[in-house]
Design a protein around this motif. Structure first.
Motif, PDB file in Angstrom:
ATOM      1  N   GLU A  65      21.021  17.478  29.404  1.00 14.87           N
ATOM      2  CA  GLU A  65      21.108  17.461  27.943  1.00 14.87           C
ATOM      3  C   GLU A  65      21.858  18.708  27.486  1.00 14.87           C
ATOM      4  N   ASP A  92      26.646  20.478  29.669  1.00 13.90           N
ATOM      5  CA  ASP A  92      27.530  19.348  29.392  1.00 13.90           C
ATOM      6  C   ASP A  92      27.635  18.499  30.656  1.00 13.90           C
ATOM      7  N   ALA A  93      27.280  17.230  30.520  1.00 10.04           N
ATOM      8  CA  ALA A  93      27.276  16.339  31.695  1.00 10.04           C
ATOM      9  C   ALA A  93      28.663  16.223  32.321  1.00 10.04           C
ATOM     10  N   SER A 127      29.576  10.281  23.409  1.00  8.91           N
ATOM     11  CA  SER A 127      29.476  11.539  24.156  1.00  8.91           C
ATOM     12  C   SER A 127      28.166  11.592  24.939  1.00  8.91           C
TER      13      SER A 127
HETATM   14  C1  LIG Z   1      21.463   8.851  22.083  1.00  9.05           C
HETATM   15  S1  LIG Z   1      20.845  10.386  22.620  1.00  9.05           S
HETATM   16  C2  LIG Z   1      19.900   9.951  24.025  1.00  9.05           C
HETATM   17  C3  LIG Z   1      18.515   9.531  23.682  1.00  9.05           C
HETATM   18  C4  LIG Z   1      17.677   9.290  24.892  1.00  9.05           C
HETATM   19  N1  LIG Z   1      18.052   8.087  25.585  1.00  9.05           N
HETATM   20  C5  LIG Z   1      16.181   9.218  24.527  1.00  9.05           C
HETATM   21  O1  LIG Z   1      15.529   8.261  24.934  1.00  9.05           O
HETATM   22  O2  LIG Z   1      15.691  10.108  23.828  1.00  9.05           O
HETATM   23  C6  LIG Z   1      22.254  11.116  23.329  1.00  9.05           C
HETATM   24  C7  LIG Z   1      22.072  12.562  23.755  1.00  9.05           C
HETATM   25  O3  LIG Z   1      23.230  12.959  24.476  1.00  9.05           O
HETATM   26  C8  LIG Z   1      23.432  14.332  24.272  1.00  9.05           C
HETATM   27  N2  LIG Z   1      24.816  14.620  24.673  1.00  9.05           N
HETATM   28  C9  LIG Z   1      25.952  14.324  24.005  1.00  9.05           C
HETATM   29  N3  LIG Z   1      27.018  14.696  24.713  1.00  9.05           N
HETATM   30  C10 LIG Z   1      26.546  15.237  25.859  1.00  9.05           C
HETATM   31  C11 LIG Z   1      27.175  15.790  27.014  1.00  9.05           C
HETATM   32  N4  LIG Z   1      28.496  15.856  27.117  1.00  9.05           N
HETATM   33  N5  LIG Z   1      26.380  16.241  28.003  1.00  9.05           N
HETATM   34  C12 LIG Z   1      25.024  16.188  27.916  1.00  9.05           C
HETATM   35  N6  LIG Z   1      24.390  15.669  26.842  1.00  9.05           N
HETATM   36  C13 LIG Z   1      25.140  15.188  25.839  1.00  9.05           C
HETATM   37  C14 LIG Z   1      23.104  14.518  22.811  1.00  9.05           C
HETATM   38  O4  LIG Z   1      22.787  15.871  22.516  1.00  9.05           O
HETATM   39  C15 LIG Z   1      21.935  13.566  22.620  1.00  9.05           C
HETATM   40  O5  LIG Z   1      20.715  14.229  22.719  1.00  9.05           O
END
Ligand SMILES: C[S@@+](CC[C@H](N)C(=O)[O-])C[C@H]1O[C@@H](n2cnc3c(N)ncnc32)[C@H](O)[C@@H]1O
Length: 345
Positions: A65, A92-93, A127
């Motif tokens: 995350e 960042d993934a 993202s």
């Molecule tokens: C839709 S939410 C996921 C919700 C999760 N499935 C849950 O059950 O709570 C997407 C998440 O991806 C994170 N995110 C966005 N880009 C990212 C990246 N490049 N690397 C890691 N996390 C990322 C955001 O901060 C956000 O918390």
């Protein structure tokens, strides 16, 4: 906030945005079963609803995350749940250091964050971008959650596409690649897990009814958006398409049918040629309340409903449909009260 998430309030730690974006628990559990394996990585794990479900059925989970506050919520939620097999990686993934740190995992899942309020989506609106994830990670099994209205034609042919509906509402498109792939395209509704599978051999022409017969049904919107109404009608013989647009799909038939995709069922009681006749019929039927189910300017809905329902002293709620300038009075059957919306035109 959707009804399906209310149960979680007070039981998990979250920031409002993280909670809004979190996966409904029924979907998280379903998905966890589908991806059950040794080690699962969840890229963009948010407050961890999905990651914690993975941890319940898989041996080891790595949750990545990017947001510091959210990783803190995720940590607390894992602690509250007593989860011991979840590792949290802040970062960042798509960062090469994070990719290296994860090493070999058996399955990679990602429910990326989306730009708000969009209707027309592209992978670059997500993202981490799933296409980039595939490029960066070496893994046999991937699963990505896409927005419910993501254009099907942008999804690569070799990905499994699964429209996921929860309690009668289309929630997302699940996609699966590699080892997790089972069908080419299907619609599944939760919690019943009823599934309709796409068929390439099927004629796309469907039986269309001009007027309703004994029963009218509201069909789950996932069938319209997945373009799988022909498959549904083929599965449920004897039903015809009565009305279809982005807001609603109505089916009709002589026999009473039951399916989790038939989210509301109405029994047709009577018909009338004019609004005045509707009023007399409503009294005869013992109506006390009316719900208009035909297209009407939203600003006039309540006035029209008050006008039609004025002076009714009965007890029944009667639904009024209109087809080919004729009005149809119907009563809702008790079961499958899946959707909250009863006032749509
Ligand atoms: C839709 S939410 C996921 C919700 C999760 N499935 C849950 O059950 O709570 C997407 C998440 O991806 C994170 N995110 C966005 N880009 C990212 C990246 N490049 N690397 C890691 N996390 C990322 C955001 O901060 C956000 O918390």
């Amino acid at each position: 906030m959707t009804e399906v998430k209310k149960e979680l309030r007070g039981t998990v730690s979250y920031d409002e945005e993280g909670f809004r974006m979190s996966t409904p628990q029924a979907i998280a559990r379903y998905k966890a079963e589908r991806l059950k394996t040794k080690t699962v990585a969840d890229l963009g794990a948010g407050i961890g609803i999905q990651a914690l479900s993975f941890a319940e059925v898989s041996e080891r989970v790595i949750a990545v995350e990017i947001d510091v506050e959210r990783t803190e919520s995720l940590r607390k939620n894992a602690e509250t749940a007593g989860t011991k097999n979840l590792e949290i990686v802040l970062g960042d993934a798509l960062d090469s250091e994070v990719v290296r740190k994860l090493g070999n995992v058996d399955a990679i899942h990602s429910d990326p964050s989306r730009k708000k309020g969009g209707e027309s989506w592209n992978f670059t609106d997500l993202s981490p971008n799933p296409l980039e994830v595939i490029k960066q990670y070496r893994c046999d099994t991937f699963s990505f959650d896409l927005p419910a209205l993501f254009p099907m034609e942008l999804i690569p042919e070799e990905w499994e596409v699964e429209y996921v509906s929860l309690s009668g509402e289309l929630k997302r498109i699940g996609t699966y690649l590699g080892g997790a792939r089972r069908f080419q395209k299907s619609v599944v509704t939760l919690p019943s897990m009823e599934r309709i599978i796409a068929r390439k051999d099927l004629s796309r022409t469907v039986d269309v009814a001009q007027l309703p017969s004994k029963w009218i049904y509201d069909l789950d919107g996932s069938m319209y958006y997945s373009k799988m109404i022909p498959e549904f009608l083929k599965t449920f013989d004897g039903l015809s398409l009565l009305h279809q647009d982005r807001q609603k799909t109505l089916l009709t038939g002589e026999k009473l049918r039951s399916s989790s995709f038939l989210i509301r069922t109405y029994s047709v009681l009577d018909h009338a040629a004019s609004i005045n006749e509707v009023k007399s019929r409503l009294i005869e039927q013992g109506a006390g309340n009316v719900v208009l189910r035909f297209s009407i300017d939203p600003s006039q809905y309540y006035e029209e409903r008050r006008n039609i329902g004025k002076g009714l002293e009965g007890t029944k709620t009667i639904y009024i449909f209109r087809f080919n300038s004729k009005y149809y009075l119907a009563e809702r059957t008790g079961e499958a009260d899946n959707s909250q919306k009863s006032t749509e035109g």
